[in-house]
Design an enzyme around this catalytic site. Structure first.
Site, mmCIF file in Angstrom:
data_model
loop_
_atom_site.group_PDB
_atom_site.id
_atom_site.type_symbol
_atom_site.label_atom_id
_atom_site.label_comp_id
_atom_site.label_asym_id
_atom_site.label_seq_id
_atom_site.Cartn_x
_atom_site.Cartn_y
_atom_site.Cartn_z
ATOM 1 N N PRO A 11 64.849 22.247 1.136
ATOM 2 C CA PRO A 11 65.040 21.480 2.363
ATOM 3 C C PRO A 11 63.798 21.398 3.238
ATOM 4 C CG PRO A 11 66.153 23.601 2.522
ATOM 5 C CD PRO A 11 65.688 23.451 1.110
ATOM 6 N N ASN A 12 63.652 20.244 3.826
ATOM 7 C CA ASN A 12 62.617 19.902 4.799
ATOM 8 C C ASN A 12 61.221 19.742 4.201
ATOM 9 O OD1 ASN A 12 64.345 19.818 7.114
ATOM 10 N ND2 ASN A 12 64.438 22.044 6.998
ATOM 11 N N ARG A 19 55.793 17.689 9.620
ATOM 12 C CA ARG A 19 56.448 18.866 10.201
ATOM 13 C C ARG A 19 55.453 20.018 10.333
ATOM 14 N NH1 ARG A 19 59.928 23.055 6.941
ATOM 15 N NH2 ARG A 19 60.654 24.352 8.653
ATOM 16 N N TYR A 24 52.121 24.203 7.785
ATOM 17 C CA TYR A 24 52.297 23.700 6.427
ATOM 18 C C TYR A 24 51.182 22.775 5.937
ATOM 19 C CZ TYR A 24 56.974 25.490 7.285
ATOM 20 O OH TYR A 24 58.030 26.301 7.584
ATOM 21 N N ASN A 75 59.937 26.154 -4.655
ATOM 22 C CA ASN A 75 59.738 26.383 -3.237
ATOM 23 C C ASN A 75 61.092 26.094 -2.600
ATOM 24 O OD1 ASN A 75 59.194 26.355 -0.525
ATOM 25 N ND2 ASN A 75 57.278 25.231 -0.717
ATOM 26 N N ALA A 78 63.987 27.058 3.292
ATOM 27 C CA ALA A 78 64.848 27.987 4.031
ATOM 28 C C ALA A 78 65.902 28.647 3.150
ATOM 29 C CB ALA A 78 65.517 27.259 5.191
ATOM 30 N N HIS A 81 65.875 32.456 2.085
ATOM 31 C CA HIS A 81 66.376 33.540 2.921
ATOM 32 C C HIS A 81 67.893 33.570 3.034
ATOM 33 C CE1 HIS A 81 62.172 33.158 3.850
ATOM 34 N NE2 HIS A 81 62.390 31.962 4.366
ATOM 35 N N ASP A 88 71.559 33.441 -8.122
ATOM 36 C CA ASP A 88 72.413 33.564 -9.310
ATOM 37 C C ASP A 88 72.051 32.531 -10.374
ATOM 38 O OD1 ASP A 88 73.723 35.678 -8.108
ATOM 39 O OD2 ASP A 88 75.536 34.528 -7.631
ATOM 40 N N GLU A 99 58.230 31.807 -7.605
ATOM 41 C CA GLU A 99 58.631 31.466 -6.238
ATOM 42 C C GLU A 99 57.364 31.097 -5.473
ATOM 43 O OE1 GLU A 99 60.541 33.671 -2.292
ATOM 44 O OE2 GLU A 99 60.512 34.725 -4.208
ATOM 45 N N HIS A 101 55.618 29.501 -1.729
ATOM 46 C CA HIS A 101 55.711 29.138 -0.312
ATOM 47 C C HIS A 101 54.337 28.707 0.173
ATOM 48 C CE1 HIS A 101 59.714 30.824 -0.144
ATOM 49 N NE2 HIS A 101 59.234 31.858 -0.814
ATOM 50 N N SER A 103 53.296 28.655 3.317
ATOM 51 C CA SER A 103 52.840 29.595 4.344
ATOM 52 C C SER A 103 53.074 31.030 3.858
ATOM 53 C CB SER A 103 53.600 29.367 5.648
ATOM 54 O OG SER A 103 54.964 29.723 5.506
ATOM 55 N N ARG A 108 55.220 35.602 9.292
ATOM 56 C CA ARG A 108 56.016 34.760 10.182
ATOM 57 C C ARG A 108 57.207 35.543 10.734
ATOM 58 N NH1 ARG A 108 57.027 29.137 7.698
ATOM 59 N NH2 ARG A 108 57.576 28.760 9.868
ATOM 60 N N ARG A 112 62.248 35.583 7.839
ATOM 61 C CA ARG A 112 61.613 34.996 6.661
ATOM 62 C C ARG A 112 61.069 36.060 5.697
ATOM 63 N NH1 ARG A 112 61.121 29.477 7.689
ATOM 64 N NH2 ARG A 112 60.981 28.970 9.906
#
Length: 148
Positions: A11-12, A19, A24, A75, A78, A81, A88, A99, A101, A103, A108, A112
């Site tokens: 998301p986002n 943003r 970012y 990535n 949100a 978290h 799963d 994984e 990210h 940032s 942060r 997070r």
């Protein structure tokens, strides 16, 4: 081609470039996706680059990777978290997972600092901006080769 790698974005991330560019960066997701596809060609990988704002869609794509990909770069945004469902699904697929990210999530907000993805990831890259995607693909190439 050595294999297909799913690069999944949560998301986002479709808002990259607009943003919080101080966190970012100014590069949009489409540009990052194109860079990933070019890096994939150089590494003999097919990159399937996707983004969704919906948790269930990410779970569906992860499950699709069981038969459709050699590995997953994710990535989760949100959902990192919050999502036991993504944890799963990644665990069930049994593929190498990186994984990612943009940032440094550990520099942060405290919420997070916990990831539901990390325990099922082969590796984690964070804080390197868009370059992290290219590094993840390079690492994935090695992980795929080691499994062969």
């Amino acid at each position: 081609m050595t294999g297909t790698v799913f690069v999944l974005n949560g998301p986002n991330l479709n808002m990259l470039g607009q943003r919080e560019p101080g966190i970012y960066g100014g590069k949009g997701l489409a540009e990052i996706g194109e860079e990933c596809r070019k890096a994939g060609v150089k590494s003999d990988l097919t990159v399937d680059f996707r983004q969704t704002n919906h948790e269930g869609v990410l779970v569906d794509w992860i499950q699709e990777a069981a038969d459709g990909a050699e590995g997953i770069v994710i990535n989760p945004g949100a959902y990192t978290h919050t999502s036991v469902a993504i944890h799963d699904a990644l665990r069930a697929v049994g593929k190498p997972v990186i994984e990612l990210h943009l940032s440094n999530i550990f520099a942060r907000e405290a919420f997070r600092h916990h990831s539901y993805v990390s325990p099922v990831a082969t590796g984690v890259i964070c804080g390197l901006g868009p370059a992290g995607y290219i590094l993840a693909l390079s690492a994935m190439k090695q992980l795929i080769a080691a499994r062969s």
